[in-house]
Design a protein around this motif. Structure first.
Motif, mmCIF file in Angstrom:
data_model
loop_
_atom_site.group_PDB
_atom_site.id
_atom_site.type_symbol
_atom_site.label_atom_id
_atom_site.label_comp_id
_atom_site.label_asym_id
_atom_site.label_seq_id
_atom_site.Cartn_x
_atom_site.Cartn_y
_atom_site.Cartn_z
ATOM 1 N N TYR A 43 0.236 -0.948 0.511
ATOM 2 C CA TYR A 43 0.055 -0.591 0.139
ATOM 3 C C TYR A 43 1.253 1.305 -0.222
ATOM 4 N N THR A 44 0.697 2.045 -0.628
ATOM 5 C CA THR A 44 0.894 3.381 -0.037
ATOM 6 C C THR A 44 0.220 4.808 0.967
ATOM 7 N N LEU A 45 0.524 5.077 0.854
ATOM 8 C CA LEU A 45 -0.229 6.760 1.615
ATOM 9 C C LEU A 45 -0.208 7.747 0.915
ATOM 10 N N LYS A 46 -1.329 8.058 1.488
ATOM 11 C CA LYS A 46 -1.706 9.260 0.246
ATOM 12 C C LYS A 46 -1.123 10.365 1.309
ATOM 13 N N GLU A 47 -0.359 10.369 2.530
ATOM 14 C CA GLU A 47 0.365 11.357 2.523
ATOM 15 C C GLU A 47 1.232 11.074 3.501
ATOM 16 N N GLU A 48 2.355 10.633 2.646
ATOM 17 C CA GLU A 48 4.241 10.301 3.019
ATOM 18 C C GLU A 48 4.587 10.999 3.620
ATOM 19 N N ALA A 49 4.514 12.549 3.395
ATOM 20 C CA ALA A 49 4.877 13.597 3.770
ATOM 21 C C ALA A 49 5.039 13.335 5.593
ATOM 22 N N LYS A 50 3.897 13.232 6.104
ATOM 23 C CA LYS A 50 3.681 13.586 7.411
ATOM 24 C C LYS A 50 4.369 12.200 7.917
ATOM 25 N N PHE A 51 4.480 10.886 7.485
ATOM 26 C CA PHE A 51 5.348 10.099 8.626
ATOM 27 C C PHE A 51 6.773 9.766 8.358
ATOM 28 N N VAL A 52 7.120 10.888 7.419
ATOM 29 C CA VAL A 52 8.798 10.755 7.539
ATOM 30 C C VAL A 52 9.329 10.091 8.402
ATOM 31 N N GLY A 53 10.098 9.619 8.961
ATOM 32 C CA GLY A 53 10.848 9.271 10.374
ATOM 33 C C GLY A 53 9.925 8.888 10.886
ATOM 34 N N ALA A 54 9.224 8.044 11.024
ATOM 35 C CA ALA A 54 7.904 7.983 11.936
ATOM 36 C C ALA A 54 8.562 6.873 13.116
ATOM 37 N N TRP A 55 9.412 5.847 12.086
ATOM 38 C CA TRP A 55 10.232 4.699 13.167
ATOM 39 C C TRP A 55 10.258 4.970 13.653
ATOM 40 N N LYS A 56 11.115 5.840 14.416
ATOM 41 C CA LYS A 56 11.907 7.288 15.396
ATOM 42 C C LYS A 56 11.069 7.818 16.425
ATOM 43 N N THR A 57 9.185 7.405 16.385
ATOM 44 C CA THR A 57 8.534 8.022 16.915
ATOM 45 C C THR A 57 7.211 7.169 16.590
ATOM 46 N N PRO A 58 7.166 6.237 17.081
ATOM 47 C CA PRO A 58 6.083 5.063 16.376
ATOM 48 C C PRO A 58 4.632 5.341 17.093
ATOM 49 N N GLU A 59 4.188 6.742 17.723
ATOM 50 C CA GLU A 59 3.201 6.463 18.456
ATOM 51 C C GLU A 59 3.359 7.414 16.608
#
Length: 166
Positions: free
Chosen positions: A61-77
């Motif tokens: 799946y692709t995300l419609k708003e990818e930019a919101k989740f860049v680096g989210a693996w550092k901030t799992p919440e």
């Protein structure tokens, strides 16, 4: 791998489980970037892993708003902000995996089933191998004449599994 072979870029691959309460599937947020530019990933995906009969399928799946989740693996919440309605299935791009040993799986996409327009491609192929300590991934783009237009030419990228410090 990149240090030993100039045909490969130094790539980071981050995978993080999301929606862990789903009893029918496992979900992963996946982000890939050039190691020195991890704030600018070239691929962000959500994978849905299911068991169907004796096979395992990884839906992409692709995300419609990818930019919101860049680096989210550092901030799992931040993953709590991803809604399944914000995903778009890449139909035909699922990887079908077979178990070939203990904690060892191999699989690939259909031959020409995954449409792609990246860098002049008509379709993409992915070959994946999962082992205890590493993930091998070989993604390639092809034009309709069967000429490779992007991706590794010599073989899969090998990603060593580590635990996130975050």
């Amino acid at each position: 791998q990149a240090e030993a072979d100039s045909n490969y870029y130094n790539i980071s691959l981050h995978m993080y489980p999301i929606w862990q309460n789903d009893t029918k599937a496992k979900w992963l947020y996946v982000e890939q970037a050039i190691y020195t530019a991890q704030d600018k990933p070239y691929r962000q995906r959500v994978y849905k892993l299911t068991k169907e009969g004796g096979l395992y399928k990884s839906y992409v799946y692709t995300l419609k708003e990818e930019a919101k989740f860049v680096g989210a693996w550092k901030t799992p919440e931040l993953f709590n902000l991803i809604d399944q309605d914000a995903l778009e299935l890449r139909s035909g791009c699922e990887v079908v995996l077979k178990r070939v040993g203990k904690n060892h799986y191999k699989g690939e996409t259909g031959e020409k089933s995954c449409e792609s327009t990246l860098r002049g491609a008509a379709y993409a192929t992915s070959i994946v191998e999962l082992r205890d300590d590493e993930v091998l991934s070989w993604d390639q783009g092809w034009d309709w004449q069967g000429n490779q237009v992007w991706g590794a030419t010599e073989g899969a990228y090998v990603f060593k599994k580590t635990r996130s410090p975050f």
